[in-house]
Design a protein around this motif. Structure first.
Motif, PDB file in Angstrom:
ATOM      1  N   THR A   4      -8.561  -9.076   3.318  1.00 31.73           N
ATOM      2  CA  THR A   4      -9.792  -8.305   3.473  1.00 31.73           C
ATOM      3  C   THR A   4     -10.553  -8.743   4.713  1.00 31.73           C
ATOM      4  OG1 THR A   4     -10.029  -7.870   1.105  1.00 31.73           O
ATOM      5  CG2 THR A   4     -12.032  -7.796   2.430  1.00 31.73           C
ATOM      6  N   HIS A  48      -7.276   7.440  -0.254  1.00 33.30           N
ATOM      7  CA  HIS A  48      -6.000   6.847  -0.663  1.00 33.30           C
ATOM      8  C   HIS A  48      -4.945   7.855  -1.103  1.00 33.30           C
ATOM      9  CE1 HIS A  48      -7.576   7.519  -4.703  1.00 33.30           C
ATOM     10  NE2 HIS A  48      -8.673   6.881  -4.333  1.00 33.30           N
ATOM     11  N   GLU A  77       0.827  -1.202   0.000  1.00 31.40           N
ATOM     12  CA  GLU A  77       0.000   0.000   0.000  1.00 31.40           C
ATOM     13  C   GLU A  77       0.862   1.254   0.000  1.00 31.40           C
ATOM     14  OE1 GLU A  77      -2.388   0.810   3.447  1.00 31.40           O
ATOM     15  OE2 GLU A  77      -4.081   1.367   2.210  1.00 31.40           O
ATOM     16  N   ILE A 118     -11.171  -1.961  -0.642  1.00 29.15           N
ATOM     17  CA  ILE A 118     -10.789  -0.841  -1.500  1.00 29.15           C
ATOM     18  C   ILE A 118     -10.828   0.413  -0.639  1.00 29.15           C
ATOM     19  CG2 ILE A 118     -11.336   0.501  -3.564  1.00 29.15           C
ATOM     20  CD1 ILE A 118     -12.734  -1.979  -4.683  1.00 29.15           C
TER      21      ILE A 118
END
Length: 215
Positions: free
Chosen positions: A70, A141, A17, A137
């Motif tokens: 997740t 971000h 990430e 998701i």
């Protein structure tokens, strides 16, 4: 799956990430284990089709691995929210507790917890809480480090680690804070924020872990 393997999967996701090449060295540093331990675990994860090797990224999560990650984040973030809202934990207390509980509670417990909390979208640190069976998701971000223009912004998310939490608390930085980004200094690698009648120059290393939204 053992808690140790789950932590390795989350580690790989978190390094990815940050848009870094995922290497054994980075995994070892983040997990605070030896290089041989990482090599052994990576072999197991490759064999179980949780990750795959990639020339550019180093390692990538497979679809199978992504689903596992997740599920872990859904558990962790719902537990954190419960600890704050119902047990009145402070923000610097919840992470360690949630780390333990996420490996022990059942899926049924988490489903009921999500209902109790009203199907929330975000954890206390602004991270997106994925719905059951849905991919993770992140809604927020854009990091402060990626910001290229001065102007008005809102702090919407930050990474969940103890040192960063103490830094945020020390400087009065919290989710929802509105601030002006007054200066981006490429040479010093700092981002200067004006808020609450104060100015703070944030180093790029920390700015990579803080997410903002333009106002």
């Amino acid at each position: 799956m053992t808690p140790n393997k789950e932590d390795y999967l989350k580690c790989i996701y978190e390094i990815g990430e940050r848009k870094e090449k995922i290497t054994n060295k980075l995994i070892a540093e983040m997990m605070q284990v030896s290089a041989p331990a990482v090599s052994e675990m990576v072999k197991k994860m490759l064999a179980q089709d949780w990750i795959l090797k990639d020339k550019v990224a180093g390692y990538l999560l497979t679809d199978k691995g992504q689903l596992l990650v997740t599920d872990l984040y859904r558990k962790h973030r719902l537990i954190e929210l419960f600890l704050i809202q119902h047990l009145h934990y402070s923000t610097d207390e919840i992470h360690e507790e949630a780390e333990v509980l996420e490996h022990t509670v059942s899926d049924h417990f988490i489903d009921r917890l999500e209902i109790l909390l009203g199907h929330p979208d975000f954890c206390p640190h602004g991270g997106t809480i994925p719905k059951k069976g849905q991919p993770l998701i992140e809604i927020n971000h854009q990091t402060l480090a990626e910001t290229q223009q001065t102007g008005n912004y809102k702090l919407v998310r930050f990474h969940d680690n103890f040192q960063l939490l103490k830094y945020m608390e020390e400087h009065g930085l919290e989710i929802g804070l509105e601030f002006e980004l007054t200066e981006i200094d490429p040479y010093a690698a700092t981002f200067t924020l004006a808020y609450n009648e104060k100015n703070l120059a944030i180093p790029k290393l920390i700015a990579k872990e803080i997410y903002v939204l333009a106002r």
